[in-house]
Design a protein around this motif. Sequence first.
Motif, PDB file in Angstrom:
ATOM      1  N   TRP A 190      -7.420  38.854 -38.933  1.00 31.78           N
ATOM      2  CA  TRP A 190      -8.285  37.903 -38.614  1.00 31.78           C
ATOM      3  C   TRP A 190      -7.512  36.547 -39.047  1.00 31.78           C
ATOM      4  CZ3 TRP A 190     -13.770  39.348 -40.762  1.00 31.78           C
ATOM      5  CH2 TRP A 190     -14.131  40.338 -39.878  1.00 31.78           C
ATOM      6  N   TYR A 191      -6.837  36.216 -40.121  1.00 33.55           N
ATOM      7  CA  TYR A 191      -5.970  35.316 -40.369  1.00 33.55           C
ATOM      8  C   TYR A 191      -4.994  34.865 -39.540  1.00 33.55           C
ATOM      9  CZ  TYR A 191      -7.656  35.452 -45.214  1.00 33.55           C
ATOM     10  OH  TYR A 191      -8.418  35.688 -46.638  1.00 33.55           O
ATOM     11  N   ARG A 192      -4.588  35.837 -38.942  1.00 31.53           N
ATOM     12  CA  ARG A 192      -3.510  35.733 -37.830  1.00 31.53           C
ATOM     13  C   ARG A 192      -4.140  34.835 -36.585  1.00 31.53           C
ATOM     14  NH1 ARG A 192      -0.506  41.409 -38.443  1.00 31.53           N
ATOM     15  NH2 ARG A 192       1.161  40.809 -39.672  1.00 31.53           N
ATOM     16  N   LEU A 241       1.927  39.572 -49.052  1.00 36.32           N
ATOM     17  CA  LEU A 241       2.294  38.177 -49.096  1.00 36.32           C
ATOM     18  C   LEU A 241       2.089  37.239 -47.871  1.00 36.32           C
ATOM     19  CD1 LEU A 241       5.959  38.910 -50.448  1.00 36.32           C
ATOM     20  CD2 LEU A 241       3.894  37.832 -51.725  1.00 36.32           C
ATOM     21  N   VAL A 242       2.183  37.786 -46.805  1.00 35.42           N
ATOM     22  CA  VAL A 242       1.654  37.081 -45.519  1.00 35.42           C
ATOM     23  C   VAL A 242       0.301  36.739 -45.361  1.00 35.42           C
ATOM     24  CG1 VAL A 242       1.566  37.057 -43.122  1.00 35.42           C
ATOM     25  CG2 VAL A 242       3.592  37.860 -44.282  1.00 35.42           C
ATOM     26  N   THR A 243      -0.565  37.734 -46.065  1.00 40.02           N
ATOM     27  CA  THR A 243      -2.036  37.223 -45.980  1.00 40.02           C
ATOM     28  C   THR A 243      -2.322  36.327 -46.988  1.00 40.02           C
ATOM     29  OG1 THR A 243      -2.365  39.656 -45.665  1.00 40.02           O
ATOM     30  CG2 THR A 243      -4.377  38.270 -46.607  1.00 40.02           C
ATOM     31  N   ALA A 244      -1.544  36.118 -48.287  1.00 40.48           N
ATOM     32  CA  ALA A 244      -1.832  35.095 -49.242  1.00 40.48           C
ATOM     33  C   ALA A 244      -1.356  33.955 -48.961  1.00 40.48           C
ATOM     34  CB  ALA A 244      -1.075  35.707 -50.503  1.00 40.48           C
ATOM     35  N   GLN A 286       7.014  34.340 -39.163  1.00 36.27           N
ATOM     36  CA  GLN A 286       8.361  34.618 -39.064  1.00 36.27           C
ATOM     37  C   GLN A 286       9.193  33.655 -39.910  1.00 36.27           C
ATOM     38  OE1 GLN A 286       9.023  33.579 -34.776  1.00 36.27           O
ATOM     39  NE2 GLN A 286       8.327  35.766 -34.159  1.00 36.27           N
ATOM     40  N   GLU A 287       8.899  32.273 -39.984  1.00 37.95           N
ATOM     41  CA  GLU A 287       9.445  31.521 -40.849  1.00 37.95           C
ATOM     42  C   GLU A 287       9.280  31.763 -42.489  1.00 37.95           C
ATOM     43  OE1 GLU A 287       7.934  27.607 -39.972  1.00 37.95           O
ATOM     44  OE2 GLU A 287       9.272  27.463 -38.265  1.00 37.95           O
ATOM     45  N   PHE A 288       8.031  32.291 -42.556  1.00 37.65           N
ATOM     46  CA  PHE A 288       7.746  32.656 -44.129  1.00 37.65           C
ATOM     47  C   PHE A 288       8.752  33.986 -44.431  1.00 37.65           C
ATOM     48  CE2 PHE A 288       5.188  35.183 -46.880  1.00 37.65           C
ATOM     49  CZ  PHE A 288       5.234  34.367 -48.185  1.00 37.65           C
ATOM     50  N   PHE A 329      -3.673  28.019 -45.219  1.00 37.46           N
ATOM     51  CA  PHE A 329      -3.854  27.031 -44.012  1.00 37.46           C
ATOM     52  C   PHE A 329      -5.266  27.172 -43.607  1.00 37.46           C
ATOM     53  CE2 PHE A 329       0.575  28.445 -44.182  1.00 37.46           C
ATOM     54  CZ  PHE A 329       1.418  27.292 -43.935  1.00 37.46           C
ATOM     55  N   ILE A 330      -6.122  27.847 -44.466  1.00 40.10           N
ATOM     56  CA  ILE A 330      -7.498  27.934 -44.099  1.00 40.10           C
ATOM     57  C   ILE A 330      -8.403  27.403 -45.043  1.00 40.10           C
ATOM     58  CG2 ILE A 330      -9.438  29.762 -43.452  1.00 40.10           C
ATOM     59  CD1 ILE A 330      -7.021  31.759 -43.027  1.00 40.10           C
TER      60      ILE A 330
END
Length: 228
Positions: free
Chosen positions: A208-210, A8-11, A221-223, A16-17
Motif C-alpha cells: 500500500w505504501y508503494r 527499511l523501505v517500509t520505514a 531504488q535511490e534509497f 513521505f506519508i
Amino acid sequence: MLTPHERLVTAHFAQFISDHKLQGVEKIMNQRTRHVTVVLEDIFQSQNASAVVRTCECMGLQDIHIVENISKYSINPRVLKGSHKWLDIVQHTSKQHDNTEACIAKLKGEGYRILAADPDEDGVSIHDVDPTQGKVALLFGNELRGVSKRALALCDTKVRIPMYGFTESLNISVSVAICLNSIVTKLHQSGKTYGLSDEEKDHIRLQWYRKIVRNSELIEQEFLRAIQ
C-alpha cells in the motif's frame, strides 16, 4: 516475512506519508480479512466485475478470485474508483486446465468452504450461513448462465438470497453486496478476530505504501542504492 531491506523501505516510505493517512492505513489494515473471499466465474461485463471488486474492497476483503474459462476479465475504471489497488486480485487463466476446478481446489486446500450463489429454492439462505464456523468463499457465476454445473458439483453448499417479487434474480454486483453484508456483519458481531496475521499486514503495508507514495519506484531504488 519481509526481508531486512523491505522493512527499511517500509520505514522510509512512512516518512513521505502524513500521520493522518498512516493512521488511516492502520485502521483499514486492522479491518481487513481473508476469512471471506469472493470468486467470480466467467463474468463478461466489465462494469459488473468492477462493481464487485469495489464492493469487496469496501467490505474489507483482501482477496478476490477471477475465473476465466470462456470470458476474459476486464475492468471499468470509472466504476472501480481505484478500489482494485488495495486488494489482491487472483486470476485463474490457464489454457490447459479447467480454471473453475483449479480455483475451487486451491481454495479448499486453504480451508475454505465453497458457497455457490444459486437462486434455486433448495439452497441455504445466505442469512443462515455461519461464517464463524470456518473460512468462506462465495462463488458467483456468469451473468446469463449463472454458476456452471461444474462449480455446482464441486461446491460445498448452494446459497440463495431470499426474494419476494416476480423477478427471479438480482444483478450480480447487488447479489455480492447483499451476501457480503450478511457474512461480514456476522463476523464483526461475533466479537472474534478474523483479521490478517502480522506477517500478512507487513507485506500489505509495504504494498500500500508503494501505491500511496508518488514516484515510489524511483524513491525505493535511490534509497536501496544509498544503503548498500
